[in-house]
Design a protein around this motif. Structure first.
Motif, PDB file in Angstrom:
ATOM      1  N   LEU A 169      -9.769  11.948   3.358  1.00 25.73           N
ATOM      2  CA  LEU A 169      -8.570  11.404   2.723  1.00 25.73           C
ATOM      3  C   LEU A 169      -8.928  10.470   1.577  1.00 25.73           C
ATOM      4  CD1 LEU A 169      -6.341  10.648   5.842  1.00 25.73           C
ATOM      5  CD2 LEU A 169      -6.063  12.500   4.193  1.00 25.73           C
ATOM      6  N   MET A 170      -9.986   9.689   1.741  1.00 28.17           N
ATOM      7  CA  MET A 170     -10.367   8.756   0.681  1.00 28.17           C
ATOM      8  C   MET A 170     -10.786   9.495  -0.584  1.00 28.17           C
ATOM      9  SD  MET A 170      -9.664   5.752   1.648  1.00 28.17           S
ATOM     10  CE  MET A 170     -10.584   4.636   0.611  1.00 28.17           C
ATOM     11  N   ALA A 171     -11.305  10.706  -0.451  1.00 30.88           N
ATOM     12  CA  ALA A 171     -11.632  11.507  -1.636  1.00 30.88           C
ATOM     13  C   ALA A 171     -10.371  12.148  -2.203  1.00 30.88           C
ATOM     14  CB  ALA A 171     -12.657  12.574  -1.285  1.00 30.88           C
ATOM     15  N   GLN A 172      -9.425  12.509  -1.331  1.00 32.77           N
ATOM     16  CA  GLN A 172      -8.182  13.134  -1.778  1.00 32.77           C
ATOM     17  C   GLN A 172      -7.295  12.161  -2.555  1.00 32.77           C
ATOM     18  OE1 GLN A 172      -5.941  15.398   1.176  1.00 32.77           O
ATOM     19  NE2 GLN A 172      -7.806  15.614   2.383  1.00 32.77           N
ATOM     20  N   ARG A 173      -7.435  10.890  -2.285  1.00 34.90           N
ATOM     21  CA  ARG A 173      -6.539   9.907  -2.893  1.00 34.90           C
ATOM     22  C   ARG A 173      -6.742   9.754  -4.386  1.00 34.90           C
ATOM     23  NH1 ARG A 173      -8.489   4.821  -4.147  1.00 34.90           N
ATOM     24  NH2 ARG A 173     -10.609   4.478  -3.471  1.00 34.90           N
ATOM     25  N   GLY A 174      -7.942  10.154  -4.854  1.00 38.75           N
ATOM     26  CA  GLY A 174      -8.213  10.084  -6.284  1.00 38.75           C
ATOM     27  C   GLY A 174      -8.060   8.672  -6.827  1.00 38.75           C
ATOM     28  N   PRO A 175      -7.277   8.513  -7.890  1.00 39.67           N
ATOM     29  CA  PRO A 175      -7.142   7.201  -8.527  1.00 39.67           C
ATOM     30  C   PRO A 175      -6.088   6.307  -7.863  1.00 39.67           C
ATOM     31  CG  PRO A 175      -5.977   8.835  -9.795  1.00 39.67           C
ATOM     32  CD  PRO A 175      -6.668   9.577  -8.684  1.00 39.67           C
ATOM     33  N   MET A 176      -5.538   6.765  -6.760  1.00 39.76           N
ATOM     34  CA  MET A 176      -4.490   5.985  -6.084  1.00 39.76           C
ATOM     35  C   MET A 176      -5.108   4.955  -5.146  1.00 39.76           C
ATOM     36  SD  MET A 176      -1.910   7.158  -7.439  1.00 39.76           S
ATOM     37  CE  MET A 176      -1.215   8.585  -8.213  1.00 39.76           C
ATOM     38  N   MET A 177      -4.402   3.867  -4.975  1.00 38.49           N
ATOM     39  CA  MET A 177      -4.836   2.829  -4.043  1.00 38.49           C
ATOM     40  C   MET A 177      -3.605   2.197  -3.412  1.00 38.49           C
ATOM     41  SD  MET A 177      -6.300   0.160  -6.817  1.00 38.49           S
ATOM     42  CE  MET A 177      -5.709   0.426  -8.461  1.00 38.49           C
ATOM     43  N   ILE A 178      -3.831   1.469  -2.353  1.00 38.22           N
ATOM     44  CA  ILE A 178      -2.740   0.801  -1.654  1.00 38.22           C
ATOM     45  C   ILE A 178      -2.712  -0.652  -2.096  1.00 38.22           C
ATOM     46  CG2 ILE A 178      -1.800   0.111   0.586  1.00 38.22           C
ATOM     47  CD1 ILE A 178      -3.286   2.580   1.751  1.00 38.22           C
ATOM     48  N   GLY A 179      -1.559  -1.069  -2.568  1.00 38.01           N
ATOM     49  CA  GLY A 179      -1.332  -2.464  -2.905  1.00 38.01           C
ATOM     50  C   GLY A 179      -0.266  -3.015  -1.969  1.00 38.01           C
ATOM     51  N   PHE A 180       0.046  -4.267  -2.113  1.00 34.29           N
ATOM     52  CA  PHE A 180       1.075  -4.877  -1.277  1.00 34.29           C
ATOM     53  C   PHE A 180       2.018  -5.680  -2.151  1.00 34.29           C
ATOM     54  CE2 PHE A 180      -2.360  -3.921   1.564  1.00 34.29           C
ATOM     55  CZ  PHE A 180      -1.708  -3.389   2.662  1.00 34.29           C
ATOM     56  N   ASP A 181       3.284  -5.593  -1.808  1.00 31.17           N
ATOM     57  CA  ASP A 181       4.331  -6.284  -2.550  1.00 31.17           C
ATOM     58  C   ASP A 181       5.211  -7.000  -1.537  1.00 31.17           C
ATOM     59  OD1 ASP A 181       5.808  -7.078  -4.745  1.00 31.17           O
ATOM     60  OD2 ASP A 181       7.006  -5.253  -4.821  1.00 31.17           O
ATOM     61  N   LYS A 182       5.679  -8.177  -1.883  1.00 36.22           N
ATOM     62  CA  LYS A 182       6.565  -8.924  -0.987  1.00 36.22           C
ATOM     63  C   LYS A 182       7.937  -8.259  -0.960  1.00 36.22           C
ATOM     64  CE  LYS A 182       4.162 -12.765   0.038  1.00 36.22           C
ATOM     65  NZ  LYS A 182       3.395 -12.633   1.232  1.00 36.22           N
ATOM     66  N   SER A 183       8.439  -8.007   0.236  1.00 39.71           N
ATOM     67  CA  SER A 183       9.779  -7.450   0.371  1.00 39.71           C
ATOM     68  C   SER A 183      10.795  -8.588   0.307  1.00 39.71           C
ATOM     69  CB  SER A 183       9.904  -6.705   1.702  1.00 39.71           C
ATOM     70  OG  SER A 183       9.900  -7.637   2.775  1.00 39.71           O
ATOM     71  N   ALA A 184      12.063  -8.236   0.386  1.00 40.04           N
ATOM     72  CA  ALA A 184      13.130  -9.241   0.370  1.00 40.04           C
ATOM     73  C   ALA A 184      13.003 -10.200   1.549  1.00 40.04           C
ATOM     74  CB  ALA A 184      14.495  -8.554   0.383  1.00 40.04           C
ATOM     75  N   THR A 185      12.392  -9.749   2.645  1.00 35.69           N
ATOM     76  CA  THR A 185      12.209 -10.603   3.819  1.00 35.69           C
ATOM     77  C   THR A 185      10.953 -11.451   3.727  1.00 35.69           C
ATOM     78  OG1 THR A 185      10.977  -8.901   5.009  1.00 35.69           O
ATOM     79  CG2 THR A 185      13.376  -8.906   5.295  1.00 35.69           C
ATOM     80  N   GLY A 186      10.175 -11.267   2.651  1.00 28.99           N
ATOM     81  CA  GLY A 186       8.947 -12.041   2.479  1.00 28.99           C
ATOM     82  C   GLY A 186       7.727 -11.390   3.098  1.00 28.99           C
ATOM     83  N   GLU A 187       7.901 -10.227   3.722  1.00 33.69           N
ATOM     84  CA  GLU A 187       6.772  -9.528   4.336  1.00 33.69           C
ATOM     85  C   GLU A 187       6.069  -8.658   3.301  1.00 33.69           C
ATOM     86  OE1 GLU A 187       7.666  -7.440   7.958  1.00 33.69           O
ATOM     87  OE2 GLU A 187       9.252  -8.848   8.455  1.00 33.69           O
ATOM     88  N   ASP A 188       4.753  -8.514   3.466  1.00 34.69           N
ATOM     89  CA  ASP A 188       3.999  -7.619   2.589  1.00 34.69           C
ATOM     90  C   ASP A 188       4.343  -6.175   2.925  1.00 34.69           C
ATOM     91  OD1 ASP A 188       2.690  -9.541   1.142  1.00 34.69           O
ATOM     92  OD2 ASP A 188       0.896  -9.544   2.400  1.00 34.69           O
ATOM     93  N   GLN A 189       4.744  -5.424   1.925  1.00 36.76           N
ATOM     94  CA  GLN A 189       5.044  -4.002   2.080  1.00 36.76           C
ATOM     95  C   GLN A 189       3.984  -3.208   1.326  1.00 36.76           C
ATOM     96  OE1 GLN A 189       7.551  -2.491   3.888  1.00 36.76           O
ATOM     97  NE2 GLN A 189       7.895  -4.557   4.669  1.00 36.76           N
TER      98      GLN A 189
END
Length: 162
Positions: A10-30
């Motif tokens: 899967l890590m090879a399939q992901r190519g240039p994509m990565m997982i980031g995190f953004d704060k949701s309206a509730t303040g949790e990392d999404q």
């Protein structure tokens, strides 16, 4: 010259994509999917489009999103797996010394593996924490994966000869 194996991680399939995190309206990392625009596989001129001409995701981007979700979920599961194995004292350091047909001596150090002898000697009661968390099969699959080491060594030797 290309991928030469029956499985593409899967890590090879992901190519240039990565997982980031953004704060949701509730303040949790999404988790959010991000793209490394400096990655050599990114182009404005060739390759697979990510978005449809009039908006929306292409099937390619939808597939990448599924890959990223599997990676994200798997990362969390891997942490639980390792913590459980560590608690049960089933993780052992591993150092492999491999002599290839060309006479070269190779050592892989700093790795860890499941202590298969300890795992095999455990009683049903001792194995219950793995079974109750559905980790017993992955533990035995990890032990069984060591049988692939000889195939990897043969692949290396064939590349050295060819």
């Amino acid at each position: 010259d290309g991928w030469d194996a029956p499985y593409l991680p899967l890590m090879a399939q992901r190519g240039p994509m990565m997982i980031g995190f953004d704060k949701s309206a509730t303040g949790e990392d999404q988790p959010v999917m991000a793209v490394d625009v400096s990655h050599p596989r990114i182009s404005r001129d060739t390759g697979e489009a990510l978005f449809l001409e009039h908006g929306g995701n292409t099937p390619y981007l939808d597939r990448l999103a599924q890959v990223m979700e599997l990676i994200h979920v798997g990362h969390g599961a891997a942490n639980t797996f390792v913590q459980t194995l560590d608690t049960m004292e089933l993780i052992a350091p591993c150092s492999l010394k491999i002599k290839l047909k060309d006479g070269s001596q190779n050592e892989l150090a700093g790795f860890y593996m499941i202590d298969d002898e300890r795992l095999a000697a455990m009683s049903a009661a001792e194995l219950e924490p793995l079974q109750s968390q559905q980790l017993l099969l992955p533990a035995f699959m990890m032990v069984a994966s060591m049988s692939q080491l000889q195939a990897l060594i043969r692949r290396r030797e064939s590349k050295l000869q060819g």
